[in-house]
Design a protein around this motif. Sequence first.
Motif, PDB file in Angstrom:
ATOM      1  N   THR A   9       0.856  -1.541  -0.283  1.00 19.03           N
ATOM      2  CA  THR A   9      -0.581   0.149   0.170  1.00 19.03           C
ATOM      3  C   THR A   9       0.956   1.261  -0.023  1.00 19.03           C
ATOM      4  OG1 THR A   9       0.268   0.044   1.769  1.00 19.03           O
ATOM      5  CG2 THR A   9      -1.583  -1.228   1.226  1.00 19.03           C
ATOM      6  N   GLU A  10       0.267   2.052  -0.212  1.00 17.18           N
ATOM      7  CA  GLU A  10       1.074   3.493  -0.393  1.00 17.18           C
ATOM      8  C   GLU A  10       1.517   4.076   1.158  1.00 17.18           C
ATOM      9  OE1 GLU A  10      -1.629   6.743  -2.473  1.00 17.18           O
ATOM     10  OE2 GLU A  10      -2.407   5.077  -3.983  1.00 17.18           O
ATOM     11  N   ASP A  11       1.071   3.205   1.926  1.00 13.89           N
ATOM     12  CA  ASP A  11       1.229   3.954   3.789  1.00 13.89           C
ATOM     13  C   ASP A  11       2.321   3.302   4.076  1.00 13.89           C
ATOM     14  OD1 ASP A  11      -0.972   5.840   3.123  1.00 13.89           O
ATOM     15  OD2 ASP A  11      -2.281   4.483   4.745  1.00 13.89           O
ATOM     16  N   GLU A  12       2.492   2.019   2.909  1.00 13.97           N
ATOM     17  CA  GLU A  12       4.163   0.950   3.781  1.00 13.97           C
ATOM     18  C   GLU A  12       5.023   1.743   3.059  1.00 13.97           C
ATOM     19  OE1 GLU A  12       1.673  -2.692   4.433  1.00 13.97           O
ATOM     20  OE2 GLU A  12       1.843  -2.349   2.916  1.00 13.97           O
ATOM     21  N   VAL A  13       5.005   2.786   2.357  1.00 15.03           N
ATOM     22  CA  VAL A  13       5.758   3.018   1.107  1.00 15.03           C
ATOM     23  C   VAL A  13       7.130   5.146   1.766  1.00 15.03           C
ATOM     24  CG1 VAL A  13       6.738   3.571  -1.474  1.00 15.03           C
ATOM     25  CG2 VAL A  13       5.517   2.058  -0.731  1.00 15.03           C
ATOM     26  N   THR A  21      16.654   0.558  -4.253  1.00 17.44           N
ATOM     27  CA  THR A  21      16.996   2.343  -4.277  1.00 17.44           C
ATOM     28  C   THR A  21      16.691   2.324  -5.953  1.00 17.44           C
ATOM     29  OG1 THR A  21      19.155   3.664  -4.861  1.00 17.44           O
ATOM     30  CG2 THR A  21      18.816   0.947  -4.798  1.00 17.44           C
ATOM     31  N   PHE A  22      17.400   2.968  -6.543  1.00 16.04           N
ATOM     32  CA  PHE A  22      16.612   3.661  -8.073  1.00 16.04           C
ATOM     33  C   PHE A  22      18.380   3.807  -8.961  1.00 16.04           C
ATOM     34  CE2 PHE A  22      12.305   4.788  -6.702  1.00 16.04           C
ATOM     35  CZ  PHE A  22      11.762   4.354  -7.974  1.00 16.04           C
ATOM     36  N   SER A  23      19.449   3.301  -8.423  1.00 11.24           N
ATOM     37  CA  SER A  23      20.502   3.654  -9.416  1.00 11.24           C
ATOM     38  C   SER A  23      20.907   2.980 -10.174  1.00 11.24           C
ATOM     39  CB  SER A  23      21.716   4.102  -6.981  1.00 11.24           C
ATOM     40  OG  SER A  23      21.099   5.318  -6.253  1.00 11.24           O
ATOM     41  N   LYS A  24      20.449   1.453  -9.451  1.00 10.75           N
ATOM     42  CA  LYS A  24      21.783   0.482 -10.248  1.00 10.75           C
ATOM     43  C   LYS A  24      20.819   0.222 -11.655  1.00 10.75           C
ATOM     44  CE  LYS A  24      24.765   0.244  -6.761  1.00 10.75           C
ATOM     45  NZ  LYS A  24      25.725   0.911  -6.937  1.00 10.75           N
ATOM     46  N   ALA A  25      19.350  -0.888 -11.445  1.00 12.11           N
ATOM     47  CA  ALA A  25      19.268  -1.596 -12.480  1.00 12.11           C
ATOM     48  C   ALA A  25      18.004  -0.271 -13.201  1.00 12.11           C
ATOM     49  CB  ALA A  25      18.253  -2.219 -11.698  1.00 12.11           C
ATOM     50  N   PHE A  26      17.894   0.609 -12.620  1.00 12.28           N
ATOM     51  CA  PHE A  26      16.764   1.742 -13.150  1.00 12.28           C
ATOM     52  C   PHE A  26      18.707   3.320 -13.461  1.00 12.28           C
ATOM     53  CE2 PHE A  26      13.586  -0.262 -10.912  1.00 12.28           C
ATOM     54  CZ  PHE A  26      12.415   0.108 -11.659  1.00 12.28           C
ATOM     55  N   GLY A  27      19.325   2.717 -13.284  1.00 14.33           N
ATOM     56  CA  GLY A  27      20.382   3.990 -13.795  1.00 14.33           C
ATOM     57  C   GLY A  27      20.405   4.882 -13.252  1.00 14.33           C
ATOM     58  N   LEU A  28      19.473   5.228 -12.076  1.00 15.92           N
ATOM     59  CA  LEU A  28      19.780   7.132 -11.845  1.00 15.92           C
ATOM     60  C   LEU A  28      20.702   7.275 -10.387  1.00 15.92           C
ATOM     61  CD1 LEU A  28      16.062   7.668 -11.871  1.00 15.92           C
ATOM     62  CD2 LEU A  28      16.884   7.728 -13.918  1.00 15.92           C
ATOM     63  N   ALA A  29      21.991   6.500 -10.967  1.00 11.24           N
ATOM     64  CA  ALA A  29      22.185   5.937  -9.898  1.00 11.24           C
ATOM     65  C   ALA A  29      22.447   7.995  -9.181  1.00 11.24           C
ATOM     66  CB  ALA A  29      24.237   6.058  -9.529  1.00 11.24           C
ATOM     67  N   GLY A  30      22.949   9.084 -10.066  1.00 13.00           N
ATOM     68  CA  GLY A  30      23.452  10.699  -9.566  1.00 13.00           C
ATOM     69  C   GLY A  30      21.774  11.232  -9.047  1.00 13.00           C
ATOM     70  N   ALA A  31      20.925  10.698  -9.237  1.00 12.74           N
ATOM     71  CA  ALA A  31      19.313  11.448  -9.226  1.00 12.74           C
ATOM     72  C   ALA A  31      18.963  11.109  -7.146  1.00 12.74           C
ATOM     73  CB  ALA A  31      18.251  10.945  -9.508  1.00 12.74           C
ATOM     74  N   ARG A  32      20.076  10.270  -6.694  1.00 10.98           N
ATOM     75  CA  ARG A  32      19.801   9.809  -5.402  1.00 10.98           C
ATOM     76  C   ARG A  32      18.544   9.774  -5.208  1.00 10.98           C
ATOM     77  NH1 ARG A  32      23.069   7.259  -4.999  1.00 10.98           N
ATOM     78  NH2 ARG A  32      23.359   7.627  -2.567  1.00 10.98           N
ATOM     79  N   ILE A  33      17.567   8.624  -5.061  1.00  7.71           N
ATOM     80  CA  ILE A  33      16.514   8.664  -5.237  1.00  7.71           C
ATOM     81  C   ILE A  33      16.447   6.641  -4.223  1.00  7.71           C
ATOM     82  CG2 ILE A  33      15.591   8.620  -7.139  1.00  7.71           C
ATOM     83  CD1 ILE A  33      12.890   9.081  -6.209  1.00  7.71           C
ATOM     84  N   SER A  34      15.656   6.908  -3.477  1.00  9.13           N
ATOM     85  CA  SER A  34      15.910   5.517  -2.869  1.00  9.13           C
ATOM     86  C   SER A  34      14.364   5.328  -2.420  1.00  9.13           C
ATOM     87  CB  SER A  34      16.259   4.977  -1.994  1.00  9.13           C
ATOM     88  OG  SER A  34      17.139   5.381  -0.717  1.00  9.13           O
ATOM     89  N   TYR A  35      13.662   3.706  -1.488  1.00  6.22           N
ATOM     90  CA  TYR A  35      12.132   4.095  -1.200  1.00  6.22           C
ATOM     91  C   TYR A  35      12.333   3.710  -0.225  1.00  6.22           C
ATOM     92  CZ  TYR A  35      11.721   0.688  -4.836  1.00  6.22           C
ATOM     93  OH  TYR A  35      11.017  -0.237  -5.226  1.00  6.22           O
ATOM     94  N   MET A  36      11.899   3.168   1.321  1.00  7.68           N
ATOM     95  CA  MET A  36      12.032   2.343   2.045  1.00  7.68           C
ATOM     96  C   MET A  36      10.427   1.454   1.809  1.00  7.68           C
ATOM     97  SD  MET A  36      12.556   2.355   6.153  1.00  7.68           S
ATOM     98  CE  MET A  36      11.054   3.606   6.705  1.00  7.68           C
ATOM     99  N   VAL A  37      10.293   0.253   2.230  1.00  6.53           N
ATOM    100  CA  VAL A  37       8.828  -0.489   2.266  1.00  6.53           C
ATOM    101  C   VAL A  37       9.464  -0.812   3.860  1.00  6.53           C
ATOM    102  CG1 VAL A  37       7.282  -2.130   1.474  1.00  6.53           C
ATOM    103  CG2 VAL A  37       9.103  -1.011  -0.051  1.00  6.53           C
ATOM    104  N   SER A  38       8.301  -0.343   4.512  1.00  7.71           N
ATOM    105  CA  SER A  38       7.667  -0.878   5.926  1.00  7.71           C
ATOM    106  C   SER A  38       6.497  -0.792   6.497  1.00  7.71           C
ATOM    107  CB  SER A  38       8.848  -0.513   6.970  1.00  7.71           C
ATOM    108  OG  SER A  38       9.172  -1.081   8.885  1.00  7.71           O
ATOM    109  N   ASN A  39       6.270  -0.903   7.720  1.00  3.62           N
ATOM    110  CA  ASN A  39       4.664  -0.857   8.030  1.00  3.62           C
ATOM    111  C   ASN A  39       4.505   1.088   8.414  1.00  3.62           C
ATOM    112  OD1 ASN A  39       4.560  -0.041  11.428  1.00  3.62           O
ATOM    113  ND2 ASN A  39       6.222  -1.780  11.228  1.00  3.62           N
ATOM    114  N   GLN A  40       3.570   1.305   8.965  1.00  9.03           N
ATOM    115  CA  GLN A  40       3.280   3.011   8.776  1.00  9.03           C
ATOM    116  C   GLN A  40       3.804   3.196  10.553  1.00  9.03           C
ATOM    117  OE1 GLN A  40      -0.803   3.841   8.709  1.00  9.03           O
ATOM    118  NE2 GLN A  40      -0.306   6.329   8.376  1.00  9.03           N
TER     119      GLN A  40
END
Length: 313
Positions: free
Chosen positions: A53-57, A182-201
């Motif tokens: 769910t969106e609340d878990e991102v 992260t978006f740094s590896k397979a998505f190739g956006l290392a220089g954009a410095r963007i990631s995300y965490m998945v967990s409970n709210q």
Amino acid sequence: MNNKSKRLHLNEMQVPLPDYLFEGIDFDAIRFYPLESLEEELRRLISSYVGVTEDEVFIYSGIDGLIELMYKALHDSAFVVPKPSYYVYEQEALRQGVHLNTIELSHDYRLTESFFKQSEGAVCVVVNPNNPTGNILLQQNEAERLLLNAQYLVVDEAYYEFSHVTMVPLVKEWDNLIVFRTFSKAFGLAGARISYMVSNQRTIERFSRYCEIYRVPTLSLMLAKNALLNPEYMYSYVDMVKTEMSHLLDVLTTLDIRARGSDGNFILVDRDFGECLVANGFNVRLMENDARVTVTAPPESEEIINIAKNYRR
């Protein structure tokens, strides 16, 4: 070959990003602070991609940023990390004065019984697949064993798109599980410095109390959104990495050069051969006995193979 293509030490994408990734980006939006609506849109796309769910991102500025934030949010905890592992976990703990217990992996790069015992009551961090060893350290049954006794289990899945091994389905069952992506590896956006965490709210709210308001730049949010709307280039890149990795390993083994594949986008080779690559203009990560080499595109792979053919002479 230009200097960028010789950067094989940081596991960055080795092919150009497609032009369509930049289509529709409103560069004039840089005048404004990052819009909440843009982050909400990206959160919806991530939740659909991951299956939560969106609340878990929770979106943040790179996994390095998430590591820094983790130590702030859980600063009173004891932390347990395998060794070797991604060096920033140890580096950032030292910087923040956090107690970090490092447990050596077994000779074949597996978690030991000591690691499971030391994780009781602690924040247990596992990079999966591991960096720099490249192998899967954790399957779901082992994760659940850790979750039973650990304060938190943090699983760093920076290379998920290559390994397809994930603990995300366990998030709904365990409120002490945290997954970094992260978006740094397979998505190739290392220089954009963007990631995300998945967990409970509740855990996300705890982390949020320690982060800045405008934590991810506008352009980074836009690029990540376009990447998830047009992921074909990512899938193509992952396929190329697997094909080239297999090819490189076959040739290097035939040439009697010690080499081992990974569940990420890199291989490990004998340190001496790694030093040979450095002498020929390649940047690779040299370690005690091995060298970590990012898998690159066919033209550069052939250059590595040509170096290997002359290596024993």
